[in-house]
Design a protein around this motif. Structure first.
Motif, PDB file in Angstrom:
ATOM      1  N   GLY A 103       0.816  -1.219   0.000  1.00 29.13           N
ATOM      2  CA  GLY A 103       0.000   0.000   0.000  1.00 29.13           C
ATOM      3  C   GLY A 103       0.846   1.264   0.000  1.00 29.13           C
TER       4      GLY A 103
ATOM      5  N   THR B  99       2.301   2.648  -2.618  1.00 27.02           N
ATOM      6  CA  THR B  99       2.310   3.402  -3.871  1.00 27.02           C
ATOM      7  C   THR B  99       1.466   4.669  -3.726  1.00 27.02           C
ATOM      8  OG1 THR B  99       0.515   1.974  -4.635  1.00 27.02           O
ATOM      9  CG2 THR B  99       2.728   1.461  -5.440  1.00 27.02           C
TER      10      THR B  99
ATOM     11  N   ILE C 211      -0.753   6.818   3.126  1.00 29.68           N
ATOM     12  CA  ILE C 211      -0.040   6.603   4.392  1.00 29.68           C
ATOM     13  C   ILE C 211       1.170   5.679   4.221  1.00 29.68           C
ATOM     14  CG2 ILE C 211      -0.319   5.635   6.720  1.00 29.68           C
ATOM     15  CD1 ILE C 211      -3.281   6.665   6.559  1.00 29.68           C
TER      16      ILE C 211
ATOM     17  N   ARG D 102       0.743  -2.466  -7.100  1.00 31.71           N
ATOM     18  CA  ARG D 102       0.193  -2.754  -8.430  1.00 31.71           C
ATOM     19  C   ARG D 102       0.704  -1.776  -9.473  1.00 31.71           C
ATOM     20  NH1 ARG D 102      -6.201  -2.744  -6.996  1.00 31.71           N
ATOM     21  NH2 ARG D 102      -5.643  -0.678  -6.267  1.00 31.71           N
TER      22      ARG D 102
ATOM     23  N   ASP E 170      -4.188  -8.186  -7.306  1.00 33.38           N
ATOM     24  CA  ASP E 170      -5.191  -7.694  -6.359  1.00 33.38           C
ATOM     25  C   ASP E 170      -4.909  -8.315  -4.990  1.00 33.38           C
ATOM     26  OD1 ASP E 170      -7.382  -7.064  -4.890  1.00 33.38           O
ATOM     27  OD2 ASP E 170      -8.848  -8.042  -6.211  1.00 33.38           O
ATOM     28  N   LEU E 171      -4.504  -7.503  -4.050  1.00 31.96           N
ATOM     29  CA  LEU E 171      -4.124  -8.058  -2.739  1.00 31.96           C
ATOM     30  C   LEU E 171      -5.313  -8.481  -1.886  1.00 31.96           C
ATOM     31  CD1 LEU E 171      -1.027  -5.883  -1.727  1.00 31.96           C
ATOM     32  CD2 LEU E 171      -1.073  -8.180  -2.725  1.00 31.96           C
TER      33      LEU E 171
ATOM     34  N   SER F  51      -5.515  -0.886   0.993  1.00 32.32           N
ATOM     35  CA  SER F  51      -6.967  -0.959   1.164  1.00 32.32           C
ATOM     36  C   SER F  51      -7.645   0.034   0.239  1.00 32.32           C
ATOM     37  CB  SER F  51      -7.333  -0.621   2.600  1.00 32.32           C
ATOM     38  OG  SER F  51      -8.728  -0.535   2.723  1.00 32.32           O
TER      39      SER F  51
ATOM     40  N   ARG G  37      -3.989  -9.130   5.128  1.00 34.11           N
ATOM     41  CA  ARG G  37      -2.895  -8.630   5.976  1.00 34.11           C
ATOM     42  C   ARG G  37      -2.383  -9.723   6.918  1.00 34.11           C
ATOM     43  NH1 ARG G  37      -4.149  -2.292   7.226  1.00 34.11           N
ATOM     44  NH2 ARG G  37      -5.022  -1.728   5.193  1.00 34.11           N
TER      45      ARG G  37
ATOM     46  N   VAL H 279      -5.902  11.582   8.035  1.00 33.69           N
ATOM     47  CA  VAL H 279      -4.797  11.994   7.162  1.00 33.69           C
ATOM     48  C   VAL H 279      -5.432  12.394   5.828  1.00 33.69           C
ATOM     49  CG1 VAL H 279      -2.535  11.327   6.250  1.00 33.69           C
ATOM     50  CG2 VAL H 279      -3.387  10.268   8.353  1.00 33.69           C
TER      51      VAL H 279
ATOM     52  N   THR I  67      -4.315  11.927   1.388  1.00 34.17           N
ATOM     53  CA  THR I  67      -4.108  10.622   0.751  1.00 34.17           C
ATOM     54  C   THR I  67      -4.995  10.491  -0.480  1.00 34.17           C
ATOM     55  OG1 THR I  67      -5.816   9.412   1.948  1.00 34.17           O
ATOM     56  CG2 THR I  67      -3.687   9.594   3.042  1.00 34.17           C
ATOM     57  N   GLU I  68      -4.632   9.520  -1.314  1.00 38.53           N
ATOM     58  CA  GLU I  68      -5.387   9.287  -2.553  1.00 38.53           C
ATOM     59  C   GLU I  68      -6.786   8.743  -2.256  1.00 38.53           C
ATOM     60  OE1 GLU I  68      -4.286  10.206  -5.594  1.00 38.53           O
ATOM     61  OE2 GLU I  68      -2.725  11.034  -4.305  1.00 38.53           O
ATOM     62  N   GLY I  69      -6.895   8.048  -1.127  1.00 37.58           N
ATOM     63  CA  GLY I  69      -8.163   7.400  -0.783  1.00 37.58           C
ATOM     64  C   GLY I  69      -9.344   8.356  -0.837  1.00 37.58           C
TER      65      GLY I  69
HETATM   66  N1  LIG Z   1      -6.375   8.424   5.361  1.00 36.99           N
HETATM   67  C1  LIG Z   1      -6.969   8.394   6.533  1.00 36.99           C
HETATM   68  O1  LIG Z   1      -7.369   9.426   7.114  1.00 36.99           O
HETATM   69  C2  LIG Z   1      -7.192   7.088   7.239  1.00 36.99           C
HETATM   70  C3  LIG Z   1      -7.800   7.100   8.507  1.00 36.99           C
HETATM   71  C4  LIG Z   1      -7.999   5.902   9.179  1.00 36.99           C
HETATM   72  C5  LIG Z   1      -7.598   4.715   8.592  1.00 36.99           C
HETATM   73  N2  LIG Z   1      -7.015   4.721   7.362  1.00 36.99           N
HETATM   74  C6  LIG Z   1      -6.617   3.437   6.790  1.00 36.99           C
HETATM   75  O2  LIG Z   1      -5.269   3.497   6.356  1.00 36.99           O
HETATM   76  C7  LIG Z   1      -5.079   2.636   5.238  1.00 36.99           C
HETATM   77  C8  LIG Z   1      -4.399   3.413   4.114  1.00 36.99           C
HETATM   78  O3  LIG Z   1      -5.206   4.515   3.764  1.00 36.99           O
HETATM   79  P1  LIG Z   1      -4.693   5.644   2.762  1.00 36.99           P
HETATM   80  O4  LIG Z   1      -5.476   6.842   3.092  1.00 36.99           O
HETATM   81  O5  LIG Z   1      -3.215   5.711   2.749  1.00 36.99           O
HETATM   82  O6  LIG Z   1      -5.211   5.039   1.363  1.00 36.99           O
HETATM   83  P2  LIG Z   1      -4.755   5.355  -0.148  1.00 36.99           P
HETATM   84  O7  LIG Z   1      -4.095   6.665  -0.246  1.00 36.99           O
HETATM   85  O8  LIG Z   1      -5.965   5.124  -0.977  1.00 36.99           O
HETATM   86  O9  LIG Z   1      -3.683   4.205  -0.465  1.00 36.99           O
HETATM   87  C9  LIG Z   1      -4.102   2.884  -0.553  1.00 36.99           C
HETATM   88  C10 LIG Z   1      -2.988   1.994  -1.046  1.00 36.99           C
HETATM   89  O10 LIG Z   1      -3.503   0.666  -1.080  1.00 36.99           O
HETATM   90  C11 LIG Z   1      -3.293   0.106  -2.376  1.00 36.99           C
HETATM   91  N3  LIG Z   1      -4.384  -0.796  -2.731  1.00 36.99           N
HETATM   92  C12 LIG Z   1      -5.723  -0.519  -2.661  1.00 36.99           C
HETATM   93  N4  LIG Z   1      -6.432  -1.583  -3.064  1.00 36.99           N
HETATM   94  C13 LIG Z   1      -5.536  -2.537  -3.413  1.00 36.99           C
HETATM   95  C14 LIG Z   1      -5.659  -3.856  -3.916  1.00 36.99           C
HETATM   96  N5  LIG Z   1      -6.854  -4.411  -4.130  1.00 36.99           N
HETATM   97  N6  LIG Z   1      -4.533  -4.565  -4.172  1.00 36.99           N
HETATM   98  C15 LIG Z   1      -3.324  -3.997  -3.968  1.00 36.99           C
HETATM   99  N7  LIG Z   1      -3.135  -2.761  -3.476  1.00 36.99           N
HETATM  100  C16 LIG Z   1      -4.239  -2.038  -3.203  1.00 36.99           C
HETATM  101  C17 LIG Z   1      -3.242   1.302  -3.308  1.00 36.99           C
HETATM  102  O11 LIG Z   1      -2.542   0.878  -4.457  1.00 36.99           O
HETATM  103  P3  LIG Z   1      -2.772   1.501  -5.928  1.00 36.99           P
HETATM  104  O12 LIG Z   1      -1.807   2.642  -5.980  1.00 36.99           O
HETATM  105  O13 LIG Z   1      -2.431   0.398  -6.851  1.00 36.99           O
HETATM  106  O14 LIG Z   1      -4.216   1.912  -5.986  1.00 36.99           O
HETATM  107  C18 LIG Z   1      -2.479   2.307  -2.447  1.00 36.99           C
HETATM  108  O15 LIG Z   1      -1.092   2.052  -2.490  1.00 36.99           O
HETATM  109  C19 LIG Z   1      -6.450   2.099   4.881  1.00 36.99           C
HETATM  110  O16 LIG Z   1      -6.620   0.830   5.444  1.00 36.99           O
HETATM  111  C20 LIG Z   1      -7.414   3.089   5.547  1.00 36.99           C
HETATM  112  O17 LIG Z   1      -8.630   2.462   5.903  1.00 36.99           O
HETATM  113  C21 LIG Z   1      -6.813   5.868   6.676  1.00 36.99           C
END
Ligand SMILES: NC(=O)c1ccc[n+]([C@@H]2O[C@H](COP(=O)([O-])OP(=O)(O)OC[C@H]3O[C@@H](n4cnc5c(N)ncnc54)[C@H](OP(=O)(O)O)[C@@H]3O)[C@@H](O)[C@H]2O)c1
Length: 355
Positions: free
Chosen positions: A29, A31, A34, A60, A88-89, A119, A148, A233, A236-238
């Motif tokens: 995760g 790429t 976080i 990916r 796909d993880l 995720s 995980r 945070v 992030t891309e999420g």
């Molecule tokens: N951001 C927040 O405020 C926050 C708060 C609480 C908890 N969290 C948790 O922290 C974690 C990370 O969040 P984030 O905000 O950093 O998310 P993000 O920016 O969307 O990054 C998600 C990462 O997961 C990879 N990924 C997603 N689906 C995948 C799949 N099916 N197979 C392989 N790789 C996959 C993505 O890869 P690609 O580049 O290939 O898409 C990317 O590297 C999550 O579990 C989220 O629930 C985040």
């Protein structure tokens, strides 16, 4: 003074610890979001000197991985950053493929840090939007939990060989405090009335707390386990995911600046705080305190230095609830591990998981 460990203490701890011994890390995760902030913090703390640093970045997207590795190289030119392409993880077989590659590349070596944050931001509110993998697991639940734990168990022999400041570290970025409901007879949330974003998170957080406790006992003195809530945070891309519901896409641009200002954790701080789990605050089970500055955390099983910690964004801990302790009394620590191993066995044998 705000509760928690001040950022300067966190940063100096990382800066002292990370270059002090050879370190091999696996990131998933990373790429984006976080994971990438954490990887950059690791590279920055290692800097231009120190013992060898090797990182496997499982992902990916080779384009974003290359951009992140380039950034890491700028702050840590001696680091060996390797991209391991995965599918796909949410699929255990794709997790296994990635782990096989790491094991082969390591050639009898070890892993000191496994940092997982892969995720999707699946804000599904209903059963209609649920996505099942071809192995029979809910995709979101798998990304947060099964995938995980599978990474952890597949890499456990390498993690158990770690001597990095005394032990290896497993970090799973996802709130251990998510708690709405737990369905002992429907852990896959197949009943349409049970499935929701919150409930999937709740099942993942509950099972992971228990299973990490069990793995911490099996890896006493060798591996510590940290499910971690990173705070909000916003960079992030999420939060930019096209599949997010319309209401969120409309509201978020309005809410984001205020949320960021009031409760947001910036990306540099976020990365440092994730890496803080390598510190003496969170020892593997059975190891003594080493850092006079850092009080040893209480494990989720109530034992000081228990080896599995429900970690809050600021180095403090997320306590368990009364309902959670009732589940423990009902034997759910062992049952969670048994359930998970059964899921793994069924899927490994090529069958569809239907329970
Ligand atoms: N951001 C927040 O405020 C926050 C708060 C609480 C908890 N969290 C948790 O922290 C974690 C990370 O969040 P984030 O905000 O950093 O998310 P993000 O920016 O969307 O990054 C998600 C990462 O997961 C990879 N990924 C997603 N689906 C995948 C799949 N099916 N197979 C392989 N790789 C996959 C993505 O890869 P690609 O580049 O290939 O898409 C990317 O590297 C999550 O579990 C989220 O629930 C985040």
């Amino acid at each position: 003074m705000p509760k928690g460990f001040p950022l300067p203490l966190v940063t100096i701890t990382n800066k002292t610890l990370i270059p002090s011994s050879p370190l091999t890390a696996v990131f998933t995760g990373a790429t984006a979001g976080i994971g990438s902030f954490s990887l950059l913090a690791l590279a920055k703390a290692h800097g231009t000197s120190g013992h060898p640093l090797r990182v496997y970045l499982v992902g990916r997207n080779s384009k974003t991985a290359t951009a992140i590795v380039d950034e890491c190289k700028k702050v840590c030119p001696s680091g060996d950053f390797r991209f391991v392409r995965c599918g796909d993880l949410a699929l255990l077989r794709d997790v296994d493929g990635a782990c096989r590659e790491v094991v082969e590349l390591e050639r009898g070596g070890r892993v000191d840090l496994l940092c997982m944050s892969h995720s999707s931001f699946s804000f599904t509110g209903s059963d209609d939007e649920k996505t099942e993998t071809t192995e029979g697991l809910d995709s979101f639940l798998s990304l947060l939990y099964y995938s995980r734990v599978r990474f952890t168990t597949q890499l456990l022999p390498l993690l158990q060989k770690s001597t990095f400041p005394r032990s290896a570290t497993v970090i799973s970025v996802f709130g251990p405090n998510r708690r709405t409901e737990f369905f002992p007879d429907d852990l896959s949330l197949r009943d349409p009335g049970h499935y929701s974003f919150m409930n999937a998170g709740s099942v993942a957080a509950t099972l992971k707390t228990f299973v990490f406790e069990e793995l911490a006992k099996k890896s006493a003195g060798q591996v510590r386990f940290c499910p971690y809530f990173p705070g909000l945070v916003t960079e992030t891309e999420g939060f930019k995911d096209e599949d997010l519901p319309l209401w969120f896409k409309v509201l978020w641009p309005v809410v984001r600046p205020v949320a960021k200002l009031l409760v947001g954790v910036g990306k540099l701080e976020c990365g440092e705080r994730v890496m803080f789990h390598l510190s003496g605050r969170f020892p593997a089970r059975g190891l003594d305190r080493v850092d006079p500055e850092l009080e040893v955390a209480v494990g989720s099983d109530g034992l000081v230095g228990g080896g599995a910690y429900r970690c809050d964004w600021n180095g403090e801990l997320v306590s368990t609830t009364k309902e959670f302790e009732t589940l423990r009394e009902e034997g759910w620590a062992e049952k969670s591990l048994d359930h998970t191993m059964r899921v793994f066995e069924i899927i490994e044998s090529g069958k569809l998981y239907t329970e």
